[in-house]
Design an enzyme around this catalytic site. Structure first.
Site, PDB file in Angstrom:
ATOM      1  N   GLY A  97       2.775   2.309  -0.803  1.00  0.00           N
ATOM      2  CA  GLY A  97       1.388   1.999  -0.478  1.00  0.00           C
ATOM      3  C   GLY A  97       0.692   3.243   0.055  1.00  0.00           C
ATOM      4  N   GLN A 118      -5.552   8.411   3.958  1.00  0.00           N
ATOM      5  CA  GLN A 118      -4.299   9.169   4.127  1.00  0.00           C
ATOM      6  C   GLN A 118      -4.300  10.467   3.322  1.00  0.00           C
ATOM      7  OE1 GLN A 118      -1.763   5.397   3.467  1.00  0.00           O
ATOM      8  NE2 GLN A 118      -0.448   6.719   4.680  1.00  0.00           N
ATOM      9  N   CYS A 171       5.485   4.522   7.085  1.00  0.00           N
ATOM     10  CA  CYS A 171       4.172   4.991   6.607  1.00  0.00           C
ATOM     11  C   CYS A 171       4.287   6.458   6.220  1.00  0.00           C
ATOM     12  CB  CYS A 171       3.156   4.813   7.738  1.00  0.00           C
ATOM     13  SG  CYS A 171       1.507   5.418   7.334  1.00  0.00           S
ATOM     14  N   LEU A 172       3.712   6.824   5.085  1.00  0.00           N
ATOM     15  CA  LEU A 172       3.783   8.225   4.648  1.00  0.00           C
ATOM     16  C   LEU A 172       3.077   9.159   5.624  1.00  0.00           C
ATOM     17  CD1 LEU A 172       3.196   7.817   0.804  1.00  0.00           C
ATOM     18  CD2 LEU A 172       5.338   8.392   1.948  1.00  0.00           C
ATOM     19  N   HIS A 191      -0.899  -3.658   6.044  1.00  0.00           N
ATOM     20  CA  HIS A 191      -0.684  -2.288   6.545  1.00  0.00           C
ATOM     21  C   HIS A 191      -1.774  -1.350   6.003  1.00  0.00           C
ATOM     22  CE1 HIS A 191       2.085   1.232   7.497  1.00  0.00           C
ATOM     23  NE2 HIS A 191       1.242   1.784   6.636  1.00  0.00           N
ATOM     24  N   GLU A 192      -2.060  -1.454   4.697  1.00  0.00           N
ATOM     25  CA  GLU A 192      -3.040  -0.543   4.079  1.00  0.00           C
ATOM     26  C   GLU A 192      -4.475  -0.868   4.506  1.00  0.00           C
ATOM     27  OE1 GLU A 192      -1.910   2.080   2.874  1.00  0.00           O
ATOM     28  OE2 GLU A 192       0.159   1.418   2.638  1.00  0.00           O
ATOM     29  N   HIS A 248      -5.260   0.755   7.657  1.00  0.00           N
ATOM     30  CA  HIS A 248      -5.649   2.171   7.496  1.00  0.00           C
ATOM     31  C   HIS A 248      -7.154   2.297   7.278  1.00  0.00           C
ATOM     32  CE1 HIS A 248      -2.046   4.626   7.503  1.00  0.00           C
ATOM     33  NE2 HIS A 248      -1.422   3.836   6.655  1.00  0.00           N
TER      34      HIS A 248
HETATM   35  C1  Y12 Z   1       5.978  -2.495   3.950  1.00  0.00           C
HETATM   36  C2  Y12 Z   1       5.618  -1.803   5.072  1.00  0.00           C
HETATM   37  C3  Y12 Z   1       4.727  -0.771   4.991  1.00  0.00           C
HETATM   38  C4  Y12 Z   1       4.168  -0.448   3.774  1.00  0.00           C
HETATM   39  C5  Y12 Z   1       3.181   0.664   3.721  1.00  0.00           C
HETATM   40  C6  Y12 Z   1       3.534   1.763   2.770  1.00  0.00           C
HETATM   41  N1  Y12 Z   1       4.556   2.604   3.299  1.00  0.00           N
HETATM   42  C7  Y12 Z   1       5.196   3.513   2.570  1.00  0.00           C
HETATM   43  O1  Y12 Z   1       4.933   3.646   1.393  1.00  0.00           O
HETATM   44  C8  Y12 Z   1       6.208   4.352   3.255  1.00  0.00           C
HETATM   45  C9  Y12 Z   1       6.884   5.271   2.626  1.00  0.00           C
HETATM   46  C10 Y12 Z   1       7.850   6.169   3.239  1.00  0.00           C
HETATM   47  C11 Y12 Z   1       8.527   7.075   2.421  1.00  0.00           C
HETATM   48  C12 Y12 Z   1       9.430   7.976   2.958  1.00  0.00           C
HETATM   49  O2  Y12 Z   1      10.044   8.940   2.182  1.00  0.00           O
HETATM   50  C13 Y12 Z   1      11.227   8.711   1.493  1.00  0.00           C
HETATM   51  O3  Y12 Z   1      11.788   7.631   1.517  1.00  0.00           O
HETATM   52  C14 Y12 Z   1      11.742   9.846   0.720  1.00  0.00           C
HETATM   53  C15 Y12 Z   1       9.704   7.961   4.306  1.00  0.00           C
HETATM   54  O4  Y12 Z   1      10.715   8.813   4.778  1.00  0.00           O
HETATM   55  C16 Y12 Z   1      10.418   9.953   5.463  1.00  0.00           C
HETATM   56  O5  Y12 Z   1       9.304  10.193   5.786  1.00  0.00           O
HETATM   57  C17 Y12 Z   1      11.544  10.838   5.804  1.00  0.00           C
HETATM   58  C18 Y12 Z   1       9.019   7.104   5.126  1.00  0.00           C
HETATM   59  C19 Y12 Z   1       8.087   6.207   4.599  1.00  0.00           C
HETATM   60  C20 Y12 Z   1       4.535  -1.150   2.669  1.00  0.00           C
HETATM   61  C21 Y12 Z   1       5.435  -2.182   2.752  1.00  0.00           C
HETATM   62 CO    CO Z   2       0.579   3.744   6.222  1.00  0.00          CO
END
Ligand code: Y12
Ligand code: CO
Length: 175
Positions: A45, A50, A95-96, A137-138, A141
């Site tokens: 997401g 962001q 969260c990214l 969540h989004e 934001h």
């Molecule tokens: C459930 C809860 C929150 C969401 C919002 C969207 N969140 C993400 O897309 C998070 C992504 C994310 C990716 C990461 O990187 C890797 O896995 C390689 C991460 O790890 C690091 O930063 C080291 C952390 C979060 C959607 C659904």
């Molecule tokens: Co986020």
């Protein structure tokens, strides 16, 4: 357009995003570039703020049963509004814009969302499970709210300490 993901504590993440009124090439280019940035960072997401654009646009790409993401499962939401919400759920969110941190957050279990697609067509979606959590969540934001803003005082304090430590370590490892 190459986009860079803004990370906490960047102040832009506190901004309220503006309604989108023009469904033009510029918007389409932003959405396409956001998709690239999200996939490249392994996200599911991403909201426009962001990547530094205070516009009410977000992307969701929930992996399928085989844990695969594809363009077919991509949802683009412009100007989303939650019209109905019910139930409760807890999920360990990430969260990214807050890399390497995951926290249990309370959300509504079921939601109904009205939004527009990239061409301005009105849509309604009923969501539960991970999609419902991700939408909430989004949309947070778009209102300048991060999942860490929902933590208790003591959990937030702990997070701030740990986040500073990890940021410092990252900086040192780059030197
Ligand atoms: C459930 C809860 C929150 C969401 C919002 C969207 N969140 C993400 O897309 C998070 C992504 C994310 C990716 C990461 O990187 C890797 O896995 C390689 C991460 O790890 C690091 O930063 C080291 C952390 C979060 C959607 C659904
Ligand atoms: Co986020």
């Amino acid at each position: 357009m190459k986009l860079i993901i803004v990370e906490y504590p960047d102040k832009r993440l506190k901004e309220k995003s503006k309604l989108i009124e023009r469904f033009d090439k510029e918007l389409h280019e932003l959405l396409d570039s956001m998709y690239e940035a999200m996939i490249k960072s392994n996200g599911i997401g991403l909201a426009a703020i962001q990547v530094g654009h205070a516009k009410q646009a977000l992307l969701l790409n929930i992996p399928d049963e085989e844990d695969k993401q594809s363009m077919e499962t991509l949802i683009e939401m412009i100007n989303p509004v939650i019209t109905q919400k019910s139930g409760e759920t807890v999920y360990q969110e990430g969260c990214l814009s807050v890399p390497s941190f995951y926290e249990d957050i309370n959300r509504y279990e079921n939601i109904i969302v009205n939004y527009q697609d990239r061409d301005g067509n009105t849509k309604t979606i009923e969501a539960d499970g991970l999609l419902s959590i991700a939408v909430q969540h989004e949309i947070d934001h778009l209102n300048g709210i991060l999942f860490i803003d929902k933590l208790s005082y003591s959990r937030r304090k702990k997070f701030e300490k740990e986040y500073k430590r990890v940021q410092k370590e990252k900086k040192l490892s780059k030197e």
